[in-house]
Enzyme design. Structure first.
Site, PDB file in Angstrom:
ATOM      1  N   ASN A   1     -16.819 -40.299  34.789  1.00 25.98           N
ATOM      2  CA  ASN A   1     -17.312 -39.385  35.823  1.00 25.98           C
ATOM      3  C   ASN A   1     -17.178 -40.107  37.168  1.00 25.98           C
ATOM      4  O   ASN A   1     -17.977 -40.974  37.497  1.00 25.98           O
ATOM      5  CB  ASN A   1     -18.777 -39.028  35.541  1.00 25.98           C
ATOM      6  CG  ASN A   1     -19.367 -38.148  36.637  1.00 25.98           C
ATOM      7  OD1 ASN A   1     -18.654 -37.662  37.516  1.00 25.98           O
ATOM      8  ND2 ASN A   1     -20.684 -37.956  36.590  1.00 25.98           N
TER       9      ASN A   1
ATOM     10  N   LYS B   1     -17.656 -38.941  40.036  1.00 27.20           N
ATOM     11  CA  LYS B   1     -18.580 -38.416  41.053  1.00 27.20           C
ATOM     12  C   LYS B   1     -17.793 -38.153  42.352  1.00 27.20           C
ATOM     13  O   LYS B   1     -16.630 -37.766  42.283  1.00 27.20           O
ATOM     14  CB  LYS B   1     -19.770 -39.357  41.239  1.00 27.20           C
ATOM     15  CG  LYS B   1     -20.423 -39.680  39.878  1.00 27.20           C
ATOM     16  CD  LYS B   1     -21.737 -40.389  39.960  1.00 27.20           C
ATOM     17  CE  LYS B   1     -22.289 -40.600  38.559  1.00 27.20           C
ATOM     18  NZ  LYS B   1     -23.586 -41.239  38.520  1.00 27.20           N
TER      19      LYS B   1
ATOM     20  N   HIS C   1     -25.729 -32.313  35.224  1.00 32.63           N
ATOM     21  CA  HIS C   1     -25.886 -33.734  35.554  1.00 32.63           C
ATOM     22  C   HIS C   1     -27.155 -33.898  36.396  1.00 32.63           C
ATOM     23  O   HIS C   1     -27.470 -33.043  37.222  1.00 32.63           O
ATOM     24  CB  HIS C   1     -24.654 -34.240  36.317  1.00 32.63           C
ATOM     25  CG  HIS C   1     -24.639 -35.727  36.432  1.00 32.63           C
ATOM     26  ND1 HIS C   1     -25.445 -36.394  37.322  1.00 32.63           N
ATOM     27  CD2 HIS C   1     -23.962 -36.679  35.739  1.00 32.63           C
ATOM     28  CE1 HIS C   1     -25.258 -37.704  37.173  1.00 32.63           C
ATOM     29  NE2 HIS C   1     -24.365 -37.903  36.221  1.00 32.63           N
TER      30      HIS C   1
ATOM     31  N   GLU D   1     -27.780 -35.566  38.914  1.00 35.64           N
ATOM     32  CA  GLU D   1     -27.558 -35.536  40.366  1.00 35.64           C
ATOM     33  C   GLU D   1     -27.447 -34.103  40.864  1.00 35.64           C
ATOM     34  O   GLU D   1     -27.687 -33.828  42.048  1.00 35.64           O
ATOM     35  CB  GLU D   1     -26.311 -36.369  40.717  1.00 35.64           C
ATOM     36  CG  GLU D   1     -26.614 -37.856  40.592  1.00 35.64           C
ATOM     37  CD  GLU D   1     -25.430 -38.726  40.233  1.00 35.64           C
ATOM     38  OE1 GLU D   1     -24.280 -38.262  40.341  1.00 35.64           O
ATOM     39  OE2 GLU D   1     -25.655 -39.880  39.832  1.00 35.64           O
TER      40      GLU D   1
ATOM     41  N   GLU E   1     -28.555 -38.898  29.472  1.00 34.69           N
ATOM     42  CA  GLU E   1     -28.488 -39.836  30.589  1.00 34.69           C
ATOM     43  C   GLU E   1     -29.885 -40.002  31.183  1.00 34.69           C
ATOM     44  O   GLU E   1     -30.324 -39.162  31.998  1.00 34.69           O
ATOM     45  CB  GLU E   1     -27.548 -39.301  31.679  1.00 34.69           C
ATOM     46  CG  GLU E   1     -26.117 -39.173  31.237  1.00 34.69           C
ATOM     47  CD  GLU E   1     -25.163 -39.239  32.424  1.00 34.69           C
ATOM     48  OE1 GLU E   1     -24.325 -40.137  32.458  1.00 34.69           O
ATOM     49  OE2 GLU E   1     -25.277 -38.391  33.338  1.00 34.69           O
TER      50      GLU E   1
ATOM     51  N   GLY F   1     -26.809 -45.490  37.677  1.00 35.92           N
ATOM     52  CA  GLY F   1     -26.463 -46.186  38.912  1.00 35.92           C
ATOM     53  C   GLY F   1     -27.438 -47.282  39.292  1.00 35.92           C
ATOM     54  O   GLY F   1     -27.412 -47.774  40.419  1.00 35.92           O
TER      55      GLY F   1
ATOM     56  N   SER G   1     -25.395 -46.677  33.449  1.00 39.40           N
ATOM     57  CA  SER G   1     -25.027 -48.092  33.610  1.00 39.40           C
ATOM     58  C   SER G   1     -24.257 -48.666  32.415  1.00 39.40           C
ATOM     59  O   SER G   1     -24.439 -49.828  32.059  1.00 39.40           O
ATOM     60  CB  SER G   1     -26.267 -48.935  33.916  1.00 39.40           C
ATOM     61  OG  SER G   1     -26.862 -48.499  35.120  1.00 39.40           O
TER      62      SER G   1
HETATM   63  P1  13P Z   1     -23.490 -45.008  36.133  1.00 40.90           P
HETATM   64  O1  13P Z   1     -22.587 -45.398  34.981  1.00 40.90           O
HETATM   65  O2  13P Z   1     -22.968 -45.385  37.470  1.00 40.90           O
HETATM   66  O3  13P Z   1     -24.903 -45.461  35.876  1.00 40.90           O
HETATM   67  O4  13P Z   1     -23.550 -43.409  36.147  1.00 40.90           O
HETATM   68  C1  13P Z   1     -23.825 -42.743  34.971  1.00 40.90           C
HETATM   69  C2  13P Z   1     -23.561 -41.308  35.172  1.00 40.90           C
HETATM   70  O5  13P Z   1     -24.260 -40.640  35.911  1.00 40.90           O
HETATM   71  C3  13P Z   1     -22.394 -40.718  34.506  1.00 40.90           C
HETATM   72  O6  13P Z   1     -22.409 -39.336  34.589  1.00 40.90           O
END
Ligand code: 13P
Length: 259
Positions: free
Chosen positions: A8, A10, A98, A100, A170, A176, A215
Protein backbone atom coordinates in the site's frame (compact mmCIF):
# COMPACT_ATOMS: atom_id res chain seq x y z
CA UNK A 1 -3.75 -20.88 1.41
CA UNK A 2 -1.50 -18.90 -0.91
CA UNK A 3 0.31 -16.11 0.92
CA UNK A 4 -0.81 -12.66 -0.17
CA UNK A 5 1.57 -9.70 0.14
CA UNK A 6 0.10 -6.27 -0.60
CA UNK A 7 2.06 -3.03 -1.02
CA UNK A 8 0.00 0.00 0.00
CA UNK A 9 1.93 3.00 -1.28
CA UNK A 10 -0.59 5.43 0.24
CA UNK A 11 -0.03 8.98 -1.14
CA UNK A 12 3.49 8.34 -2.40
CA UNK A 13 5.25 8.11 -5.78
CA UNK A 14 4.83 10.13 -8.94
CA UNK A 15 4.72 8.40 -12.33
CA UNK A 16 8.49 8.24 -12.79
CA UNK A 17 9.00 6.79 -9.31
CA UNK A 18 6.22 4.25 -9.77
CA UNK A 19 7.66 3.15 -13.10
CA UNK A 20 11.18 2.76 -11.67
CA UNK A 21 9.85 0.77 -8.73
CA UNK A 22 8.00 -1.69 -10.97
CA UNK A 23 11.04 -2.13 -13.20
CA UNK A 24 13.22 -2.88 -10.14
CA UNK A 25 10.62 -5.11 -8.53
CA UNK A 26 10.14 -7.23 -11.64
CA UNK A 27 13.91 -7.75 -11.81
CA UNK A 28 13.91 -8.82 -8.16
CA UNK A 29 10.94 -11.08 -8.79
CA UNK A 30 12.71 -12.83 -11.65
CA UNK A 31 15.86 -13.27 -9.56
CA UNK A 32 13.83 -14.42 -6.54
CA UNK A 33 13.82 -17.90 -5.09
CA UNK A 34 10.87 -20.23 -4.58
CA UNK A 35 9.57 -18.02 -1.74
CA UNK A 36 9.01 -15.17 -4.17
CA UNK A 37 7.23 -17.27 -6.74
CA UNK A 38 4.81 -19.01 -4.40
CA UNK A 39 3.40 -15.77 -3.01
CA UNK A 40 0.77 -13.56 -4.59
CA UNK A 41 2.09 -10.00 -4.75
CA UNK A 42 -0.23 -7.04 -5.20
CA UNK A 43 0.66 -3.35 -5.63
CA UNK A 44 -1.72 -0.57 -4.58
CA UNK A 45 -0.44 2.72 -6.09
CA UNK A 46 -2.20 6.09 -5.78
CA UNK A 47 -4.97 6.68 -8.36
CA UNK A 48 -2.74 8.69 -10.68
CA UNK A 49 -0.28 5.82 -11.06
CA UNK A 50 -2.84 3.00 -11.26
CA UNK A 51 -3.23 2.75 -14.99
CA UNK A 52 0.48 2.95 -15.97
CA UNK A 53 1.42 0.59 -13.13
CA UNK A 54 -1.21 -1.86 -14.37
CA UNK A 55 0.27 -1.63 -17.87
CA UNK A 56 3.80 -2.20 -16.51
CA UNK A 57 2.59 -5.30 -14.64
CA UNK A 58 0.83 -6.80 -17.66
CA UNK A 59 2.17 -10.25 -18.40
CA UNK A 60 3.73 -10.53 -14.94
CA UNK A 61 2.30 -12.47 -12.01
CA UNK A 62 2.03 -9.28 -9.94
CA UNK A 63 -1.45 -7.84 -9.48
CA UNK A 64 -2.96 -4.36 -9.14
CA UNK A 65 -5.09 -2.92 -6.32
CA UNK A 66 -6.77 0.41 -5.69
CA UNK A 67 -6.43 2.07 -2.29
CA UNK A 68 -10.07 3.12 -2.19
CA UNK A 69 -13.24 3.24 -4.31
CA UNK A 70 -16.51 5.13 -4.42
CA UNK A 71 -19.49 3.70 -2.55
CA UNK A 72 -21.62 4.63 -5.59
CA UNK A 73 -22.05 3.02 -8.96
CA UNK A 74 -21.83 6.17 -11.11
CA UNK A 75 -23.12 9.71 -11.38
CA UNK A 76 -22.61 13.14 -9.85
CA UNK A 77 -19.91 12.31 -7.29
CA UNK A 78 -17.15 14.82 -7.99
CA UNK A 79 -13.69 13.51 -7.24
CA UNK A 80 -14.74 9.88 -6.86
CA UNK A 81 -13.68 6.82 -8.83
CA UNK A 82 -16.10 3.91 -9.31
CA UNK A 83 -15.41 0.19 -9.03
CA UNK A 84 -16.36 -0.16 -12.71
CA UNK A 85 -13.61 2.31 -13.64
CA UNK A 86 -11.11 0.35 -11.56
CA UNK A 87 -12.16 -2.88 -13.27
CA UNK A 88 -11.73 -1.12 -16.59
CA UNK A 89 -8.01 -0.53 -15.94
CA UNK A 90 -7.30 -4.02 -14.69
CA UNK A 91 -7.54 -3.69 -10.91
CA UNK A 92 -8.09 -7.02 -9.25
CA UNK A 93 -8.30 -5.86 -5.63
CA UNK A 94 -9.45 -2.77 -3.76
CA UNK A 95 -8.71 -1.66 -0.21
CA UNK A 96 -11.72 -0.49 1.76
CA UNK A 97 -11.99 0.84 5.29
CA UNK A 98 -8.32 1.60 5.81
CA UNK A 99 -7.98 3.31 9.20
CA UNK A 100 -6.55 6.42 7.50
CA UNK A 101 -9.85 6.73 5.65
CA UNK A 102 -12.03 5.77 8.59
CA UNK A 103 -10.41 8.49 10.70
CA UNK A 104 -9.27 11.01 8.06
CA UNK A 105 -12.29 10.82 5.76
CA UNK A 106 -14.85 9.85 8.43
CA UNK A 107 -15.86 6.64 6.71
CA UNK A 108 -18.45 4.65 8.63
CA UNK A 109 -18.79 0.87 8.58
CA UNK A 110 -21.90 1.28 6.41
CA UNK A 111 -19.92 3.23 3.78
CA UNK A 112 -17.13 0.66 3.89
CA UNK A 113 -19.68 -2.13 3.32
CA UNK A 114 -21.12 -0.26 0.31
CA UNK A 115 -17.64 0.18 -1.13
CA UNK A 116 -16.91 -3.51 -0.65
CA UNK A 117 -20.22 -4.33 -2.34
CA UNK A 118 -19.39 -2.11 -5.33
CA UNK A 119 -16.05 -3.88 -5.72
CA UNK A 120 -17.68 -7.31 -5.62
CA UNK A 121 -20.36 -6.31 -8.12
CA UNK A 122 -17.62 -5.27 -10.53
CA UNK A 123 -15.54 -8.42 -10.14
CA UNK A 124 -12.87 -6.97 -7.83
CA UNK A 125 -11.87 -8.52 -4.51
CA UNK A 126 -12.28 -6.18 -1.53
CA UNK A 127 -9.58 -6.09 1.12
CA UNK A 128 -11.64 -5.03 4.13
CA UNK A 129 -9.47 -3.34 6.76
CA UNK A 130 -10.29 -3.40 10.47
CA UNK A 131 -8.32 -2.60 13.60
CA UNK A 132 -8.51 -1.18 17.10
CA UNK A 133 -6.94 1.99 18.48
CA UNK A 134 -4.46 1.98 21.35
CA UNK A 135 -7.25 3.19 23.64
CA UNK A 136 -9.46 0.23 22.63
CA UNK A 137 -6.63 -2.20 23.32
CA UNK A 138 -5.73 -0.66 26.65
CA UNK A 139 -9.31 -0.79 27.82
CA UNK A 140 -9.62 -4.45 26.81
CA UNK A 141 -12.07 -3.79 23.98
CA UNK A 142 -10.02 -5.08 21.04
CA UNK A 143 -12.19 -8.12 20.24
CA UNK A 144 -15.47 -6.25 20.55
CA UNK A 145 -14.31 -3.30 18.44
CA UNK A 146 -12.73 -5.40 15.69
CA UNK A 147 -15.69 -7.77 15.41
CA UNK A 148 -18.27 -4.99 15.29
CA UNK A 149 -16.22 -3.23 12.62
CA UNK A 150 -15.85 -6.43 10.61
CA UNK A 151 -19.50 -7.54 10.76
CA UNK A 152 -20.76 -4.10 9.73
CA UNK A 153 -18.16 -3.61 6.98
CA UNK A 154 -18.85 -6.79 5.00
CA UNK A 155 -20.83 -6.55 1.76
CA UNK A 156 -24.43 -7.77 2.21
CA UNK A 157 -25.07 -11.53 2.11
CA UNK A 158 -25.84 -12.69 -1.41
CA UNK A 159 -23.47 -10.18 -3.05
CA UNK A 160 -21.78 -12.05 -5.92
CA UNK A 161 -18.06 -12.55 -5.27
CA UNK A 162 -18.43 -11.95 -1.52
CA UNK A 163 -16.67 -15.26 -0.92
CA UNK A 164 -13.47 -13.88 -2.50
CA UNK A 165 -12.98 -10.96 -0.14
CA UNK A 166 -9.87 -10.59 1.99
CA UNK A 167 -9.71 -9.15 5.50
CA UNK A 168 -6.76 -7.09 6.76
CA UNK A 169 -6.25 -6.69 10.50
CA UNK A 170 -4.34 -3.46 11.03
CA UNK A 171 -4.12 -2.27 14.65
CA UNK A 172 -4.19 1.52 14.36
CA UNK A 173 -1.42 1.87 16.98
CA UNK A 174 0.92 -0.22 14.81
CA UNK A 175 0.45 1.71 11.55
CA UNK A 176 3.45 3.81 10.63
CA UNK A 177 4.68 3.82 14.23
CA UNK A 178 7.37 1.15 14.11
CA UNK A 179 5.35 -0.71 16.75
CA UNK A 180 4.20 -4.13 15.62
CA UNK A 181 1.68 -6.43 17.23
CA UNK A 182 3.62 -9.47 18.38
CA UNK A 183 2.92 -12.55 16.27
CA UNK A 184 0.92 -13.94 19.21
CA UNK A 185 -1.13 -10.73 19.65
CA UNK A 186 -1.88 -10.69 15.94
CA UNK A 187 -2.74 -14.39 15.86
CA UNK A 188 -5.18 -13.95 18.78
CA UNK A 189 -7.14 -11.32 16.82
CA UNK A 190 -6.90 -13.25 13.56
CA UNK A 191 -8.42 -16.29 15.30
CA UNK A 192 -11.49 -14.33 16.40
CA UNK A 193 -11.77 -12.80 12.92
CA UNK A 194 -11.71 -16.32 11.49
CA UNK A 195 -14.55 -17.43 13.82
CA UNK A 196 -16.56 -14.34 12.89
CA UNK A 197 -16.05 -14.94 9.15
CA UNK A 198 -17.27 -18.50 9.54
CA UNK A 199 -20.36 -17.28 11.36
CA UNK A 200 -21.08 -14.60 8.75
CA UNK A 201 -20.09 -16.44 5.56
CA UNK A 202 -20.23 -20.18 6.35
CA UNK A 203 -17.88 -22.40 4.35
CA UNK A 204 -16.44 -19.43 2.42
CA UNK A 205 -15.43 -17.88 5.74
CA UNK A 206 -13.10 -20.82 6.37
CA UNK A 207 -11.16 -19.98 3.22
CA UNK A 208 -11.04 -16.18 3.56
CA UNK A 209 -7.49 -14.87 3.72
CA UNK A 210 -6.71 -12.66 6.72
CA UNK A 211 -3.74 -10.31 6.37
CA UNK A 212 -1.81 -8.50 9.10
CA UNK A 213 -0.71 -4.90 8.63
CA UNK A 214 1.20 -2.47 10.84
CA UNK A 215 4.96 -1.81 10.60
CA UNK A 216 5.69 -5.02 8.71
CA UNK A 217 9.29 -5.16 7.50
CA UNK A 218 11.79 -7.74 6.21
CA UNK A 219 12.92 -8.48 9.76
CA UNK A 220 9.53 -9.28 11.29
CA UNK A 221 7.58 -10.72 8.36
CA UNK A 222 8.69 -14.29 8.81
CA UNK A 223 7.56 -14.56 12.43
CA UNK A 224 4.27 -12.86 11.59
CA UNK A 225 3.57 -15.26 8.74
CA UNK A 226 4.45 -18.27 10.92
CA UNK A 227 1.08 -17.95 12.67
CA UNK A 228 -1.83 -20.24 11.73
CA UNK A 229 -4.41 -17.65 10.82
CA UNK A 230 -2.12 -15.08 9.19
CA UNK A 231 -2.15 -15.57 5.43
CA UNK A 232 -0.31 -12.50 4.29
CA UNK A 233 0.64 -8.93 5.07
CA UNK A 234 -0.40 -5.42 4.07
CA UNK A 235 2.71 -3.27 3.97
CA UNK A 236 2.93 0.53 4.03
CA UNK A 237 6.29 2.23 4.61
CA UNK A 238 8.42 -0.82 3.82
CA UNK A 239 6.70 -1.26 0.46
CA UNK A 240 8.06 2.01 -0.93
CA UNK A 241 11.51 0.65 -1.65
CA UNK A 242 11.66 -2.18 -4.19
CA UNK A 243 14.58 -3.96 -2.53
CA UNK A 244 13.06 -3.79 0.94
CA UNK A 245 9.69 -4.91 -0.40
CA UNK A 246 11.41 -7.69 -2.36
CA UNK A 247 12.91 -8.97 0.87
CA UNK A 248 9.43 -9.10 2.37
CA UNK A 249 7.69 -10.99 -0.37
CA UNK A 250 10.40 -13.49 -1.06
CA UNK A 251 12.11 -13.60 2.34
CA UNK A 252 15.11 -12.77 0.18
CA UNK A 253 18.51 -12.37 1.76
CA UNK A 254 20.55 -9.47 0.48
CA UNK A 255 22.91 -11.78 -1.39
CA UNK A 256 20.00 -13.07 -3.50
CA UNK A 257 19.26 -9.62 -4.84
CA UNK A 258 20.47 -8.37 -8.18
CA UNK A 259 23.16 -5.71 -7.79
P1 13P B 1 3.03 0.73 7.76
O1 13P B 1 3.54 -0.58 7.20
O2 13P B 1 3.75 1.93 7.27
O3 13P B 1 2.90 0.65 9.26
O4 13P B 1 1.53 0.90 7.21
C1 13P B 1 0.65 -0.15 7.35
C2 13P B 1 -0.55 0.15 6.55
O5 13P B 1 -1.31 1.04 6.86
C3 13P B 1 -0.78 -0.63 5.32
O6 13P B 1 -2.05 -0.42 4.81
Amino acid sequence: MRTLIVANWKMNKNLAEASQFIQDLLAIWKAGGPGAHSTEVVIAPPYTALSPTGEALTGSPLRLAAQDVSAHKEGAFTGEVSAGMLADIGCEYGLVGHSERRSGAFESNAIVAQKAEQLCLNGLKPIVCVGETLGDRESGDTAEVVLEMLRSSLPPPGTPGRDKLVVAYEPVWAIGTGLTASPEQAQAVHAIIRDCLEEEMGEAGKRTRILYGGSVNPQNVKSILSQNDIHGVLVGGASLDAIEFGRIFGYLDSEDLPS
